[in-house]
Motif scaffolding. Structure first.
Motif, mmCIF file in Angstrom:
data_model
loop_
_atom_site.group_PDB
_atom_site.id
_atom_site.type_symbol
_atom_site.label_atom_id
_atom_site.label_comp_id
_atom_site.label_asym_id
_atom_site.label_seq_id
_atom_site.Cartn_x
_atom_site.Cartn_y
_atom_site.Cartn_z
ATOM 1 N N THR A 109 0.876 -1.289 -0.008
ATOM 2 C CA THR A 109 -0.107 0.082 0.149
ATOM 3 C C THR A 109 0.851 1.310 0.018
ATOM 4 O O THR A 109 0.572 2.313 -0.664
ATOM 5 N N ALA A 110 1.947 1.318 0.656
ATOM 6 C CA ALA A 110 2.841 2.318 0.683
ATOM 7 C C ALA A 110 3.661 2.568 -0.676
ATOM 8 O O ALA A 110 3.866 1.595 -1.163
ATOM 9 N N GLU A 111 4.233 3.983 -0.994
ATOM 10 C CA GLU A 111 4.888 4.068 -2.005
ATOM 11 C C GLU A 111 6.327 3.475 -1.761
ATOM 12 O O GLU A 111 7.036 3.967 -0.889
ATOM 13 N N THR A 112 6.883 2.624 -2.417
ATOM 14 C CA THR A 112 7.911 1.950 -2.464
ATOM 15 C C THR A 112 8.921 2.705 -3.478
ATOM 16 O O THR A 112 8.446 3.540 -4.374
ATOM 17 N N PRO A 113 10.294 2.534 -3.200
ATOM 18 C CA PRO A 113 11.175 3.220 -4.142
ATOM 19 C C PRO A 113 11.162 2.683 -5.802
ATOM 20 O O PRO A 113 11.110 3.452 -6.550
ATOM 21 N N ASN A 114 10.454 1.465 -5.904
ATOM 22 C CA ASN A 114 10.315 0.890 -7.130
ATOM 23 C C ASN A 114 9.254 1.721 -7.727
ATOM 24 O O ASN A 114 9.101 1.996 -8.921
ATOM 25 N N ALA A 115 8.168 1.678 -7.026
ATOM 26 C CA ALA A 115 6.953 2.313 -7.676
ATOM 27 C C ALA A 115 7.299 3.902 -8.092
ATOM 28 O O ALA A 115 6.740 4.243 -9.089
ATOM 29 N N LEU A 116 8.046 4.488 -7.200
ATOM 30 C CA LEU A 116 8.582 5.957 -7.442
ATOM 31 C C LEU A 116 9.166 6.009 -9.097
ATOM 32 O O LEU A 116 9.285 6.961 -9.872
ATOM 33 N N LEU A 117 10.134 4.884 -8.979
ATOM 34 C CA LEU A 117 10.934 4.598 -10.226
ATOM 35 C C LEU A 117 9.876 4.503 -11.383
ATOM 36 O O LEU A 117 10.527 5.101 -12.501
ATOM 37 N N LEU A 118 9.279 3.736 -11.316
ATOM 38 C CA LEU A 118 8.256 3.330 -12.418
ATOM 39 C C LEU A 118 7.551 4.884 -12.860
ATOM 40 O O LEU A 118 7.354 5.144 -14.184
ATOM 41 N N ALA A 119 6.980 5.553 -11.550
ATOM 42 C CA ALA A 119 6.562 6.810 -11.931
ATOM 43 C C ALA A 119 7.347 7.852 -12.808
ATOM 44 O O ALA A 119 6.992 8.431 -13.653
ATOM 45 N N ARG A 120 8.856 7.899 -12.365
ATOM 46 C CA ARG A 120 9.411 8.896 -12.954
ATOM 47 C C ARG A 120 9.922 8.430 -14.551
ATOM 48 O O ARG A 120 10.029 9.055 -15.493
ATOM 49 N N LEU A 125 15.344 -7.885 5.300
ATOM 50 C CA LEU A 125 16.015 -6.642 4.720
ATOM 51 C C LEU A 125 16.666 -6.987 3.122
ATOM 52 O O LEU A 125 16.322 -6.003 2.388
ATOM 53 N N PHE A 126 17.481 -7.976 3.195
ATOM 54 C CA PHE A 126 17.995 -8.210 1.973
ATOM 55 C C PHE A 126 17.035 -8.231 0.687
ATOM 56 O O PHE A 126 17.249 -7.692 -0.188
ATOM 57 N N PHE A 127 15.979 -9.114 0.862
ATOM 58 C CA PHE A 127 15.016 -9.611 -0.017
ATOM 59 C C PHE A 127 14.191 -8.261 -0.456
ATOM 60 O O PHE A 127 13.689 -7.986 -1.401
ATOM 61 N N TYR A 128 13.797 -7.632 0.727
ATOM 62 C CA TYR A 128 12.995 -6.372 0.545
ATOM 63 C C TYR A 128 13.837 -5.515 -0.410
ATOM 64 O O TYR A 128 13.138 -4.920 -1.174
ATOM 65 N N LEU A 129 14.834 -5.312 0.049
ATOM 66 C CA LEU A 129 15.659 -4.086 -0.713
ATOM 67 C C LEU A 129 15.772 -4.712 -2.229
ATOM 68 O O LEU A 129 15.661 -3.587 -3.333
ATOM 69 N N ALA A 130 16.164 -5.753 -2.407
ATOM 70 C CA ALA A 130 16.487 -6.583 -3.733
ATOM 71 C C ALA A 130 14.947 -6.343 -4.626
ATOM 72 O O ALA A 130 15.029 -6.173 -5.851
ATOM 73 N N GLN A 131 13.742 -6.590 -3.847
ATOM 74 C CA GLN A 131 12.594 -6.468 -4.469
ATOM 75 C C GLN A 131 11.861 -5.126 -4.761
ATOM 76 O O GLN A 131 10.992 -4.818 -5.578
ATOM 77 N N GLU A 132 11.924 -4.333 -3.883
ATOM 78 C CA GLU A 132 11.348 -3.113 -3.771
ATOM 79 C C GLU A 132 11.986 -1.902 -3.861
ATOM 80 O O GLU A 132 11.530 -0.644 -3.915
ATOM 81 N N ASN A 133 13.410 -1.931 -3.907
ATOM 82 C CA ASN A 133 14.286 -0.907 -4.296
ATOM 83 C C ASN A 133 15.686 -1.052 -5.209
ATOM 84 O O ASN A 133 16.577 -1.389 -4.762
ATOM 85 N N LEU A 134 15.063 -1.170 -6.347
ATOM 86 C CA LEU A 134 16.135 -1.564 -7.448
ATOM 87 C C LEU A 134 17.192 -0.615 -7.230
ATOM 88 O O LEU A 134 18.402 -1.042 -7.462
ATOM 89 N N ALA A 135 17.318 0.647 -7.582
ATOM 90 C CA ALA A 135 18.331 1.377 -7.785
ATOM 91 C C ALA A 135 19.303 1.330 -6.535
ATOM 92 O O ALA A 135 20.483 1.325 -6.585
ATOM 93 N N ALA A 136 18.877 1.127 -5.210
ATOM 94 C CA ALA A 136 19.797 1.182 -4.175
ATOM 95 C C ALA A 136 20.467 -0.251 -4.162
ATOM 96 O O ALA A 136 21.461 -0.242 -3.693
#
Length: 403
Positions: A62-73, A151-162
């Motif tokens: 439900t929250a805006e993830t970094p990947n969601a922001l990346l797709l919007a950009r 933490l590892f799998f969340y970052l891998a799947q929801e924050n591609l850039a970082a």
């Protein structure tokens, strides 16, 4: 008699030199030796992440993830243009390019890209541990502390850039070890290019480069008697990234009279807001503050056990840089667990194995504490907890559907 003594001494030196070169060659070889085994290892590490993507978890938060922001950009970019300003606005270029390629798959495409990066990173970590001849219990505990946390799998799947920045950083650490310790020049050039890729994947990659430059002098060099060696090593590692960023800045100044295409003033205006957020975390939530600083405290304990106190200074410097990066906007709020993952990678690269069974036992126990800290940090981050619940719901739905 003197000639015989000199001949004997030369023979001893020659044997030592051959032994040193044999050890250098053995430590420089990839692990596992066979290419197909390395690929099988990468695919094995990718499997859990692919399963989560197949369950449909990416894009369900439900929250805006970094990947969601990346797709919007990506959706706002005008691909009918090709001028210099537009090219500079693509920064971070690597993650933007990958996002453009996988955009038809949406959030699942970005998650798959992160999963693939995770497979390569974990294989590189095992290679570092093998080349450094770390004991199996200690190496296993370090691997689990890095990868067996949400933490590892969340970052891998929801924050591609970082995660890409962290992956390129980890791959570069493997080459740094061979470059600094064994004088493998090709590894040094590869490490420099990987740091450039990290800096072009996410702004946090610039901080990771600084951390690497601080950490590199503390690695033991195989050519330690050479004057100016440490400065030369740092220049080789930093030149590709700094050259690339400097080129972007100079082009913007030449054609558009701005240092960077994105307004720097907007980021500076948010510094007081981010500073207030940090103050609130450390003053109003002592438990969260302890969890944030926990990985650094663990790194300090390991450095004391191995009698490598300078490594503790590297961990403290990394901790300070992450905080400064957050204030400057280089580290996003969605980069949960960055300190934990970064300090674990530094421990894998910098800290030597124990010299006695007692030291190895203590190091393994401390690495298990680091693993526990990773889980506690994950449970303290609402966005990570939401991701964990989404995975649990997807597993339950799959199990009930299969039944």
């Amino acid at each position: 008699m003197a000639e015989q003594t000199a001949t004997t001494r030369a023979a001893v030196i020659s044997r030592r030199e051959r032994a040193r070169r044999d050890e250098q060659l053995r430590r420089s070889l990839p692990f596992p030796r066979a290419a197909w085994r390395r690929w099988m290892l990468r695919l094995l590490f990718m499997a859990p992440g692919v399963a989560v993507v197949a369950l449909g978890v990416p894009g369900s938060l439900t929250a805006e993830t970094p990947n969601a922001l990346l797709l919007a950009r990506i959706a706002e970019l005008e691909f009918t243009r090709a001028d210099s300003l537009w090219l500079s606005q693509l920064y971070p270029h690597v993650s933007t390019l990958i996002a453009v390629i996988v955009e038809p798959l949406g959030a699942s495409g970005l998650a798959l890209a992160g999963v693939i990066a995770a497979g390569f990173l974990l294989q590189a970590v095992i290679q570092i541990l093998a080349q450094r001849a770390v004991s199996i219990p200690f190496g296993t505990a370090l691997m689990l502390a890095l990868a067996a946390t949400p933490l590892f799998f969340y970052l891998a799947q929801e924050n591609l850039a970082a995660f890409l920045a962290l992956t390129f950083f980890g791959l570069a650490l493997a080459d740094i070890q061979r470059f600094v310790t064994w004088g493998n020049t090709g590894s040094g050039f590869r490490a420099g290019l990987l740091f450039a890729a990290s800096a072009l994947s996410d702004p946090s990659g610039i901080l990771l480069l600084l951390v690497a430059l601080i950490a590199a002098p503390f690695l033991r060099s195989g050519r330690w008697t050479t004057r100016g060696l440490r400065a030369a090593n740092s220049l080789v590692l930093a030149f590709p990234a700094l050259g690339t960023l400097a080129t972007v800045m100079l082009l913007n100044l030449a054609f558009f009279r701005v240092l960077w295409p994105v307004s720097i003033d907007a980021g500076l205006d948010r510094v007081p807001e981010r500073l207030a957020l940090l103050e609130a975390i450390y003053s109003q939530s002592p438990a969260s503050a302890v969890l944030i600083a926990g990985p650094v405290l663990v790194a300090i304990v390991i450095a004391i056990i191995t009698r490598r106190v300078p490594a503790a200074a590297v961990a403290l410097a990394a901790f300070a840089l992450i905080h400064l990066g957050f204030l400057a906007g280089l580290v996003s709020a969605g980069a949960a667990g960055t300190t934990h993952l970064l300090t674990t990678l530094l421990a894998i690269t910098l800290l030597p194995a124990g010299r006695t069974p007692l030291q190895n036992g203590l190091l393994t126990a401390v690495a298990v504490v680091q693993l526990a800290l990773g889980w506690l940090i994950a449970l303290d981050r609402p966005i990570v907890v939401e991701w964990m619940l989404a995975v649990a719901r997807a597993l339950v739905e799959f199990a009930t559907g299969a039944a």
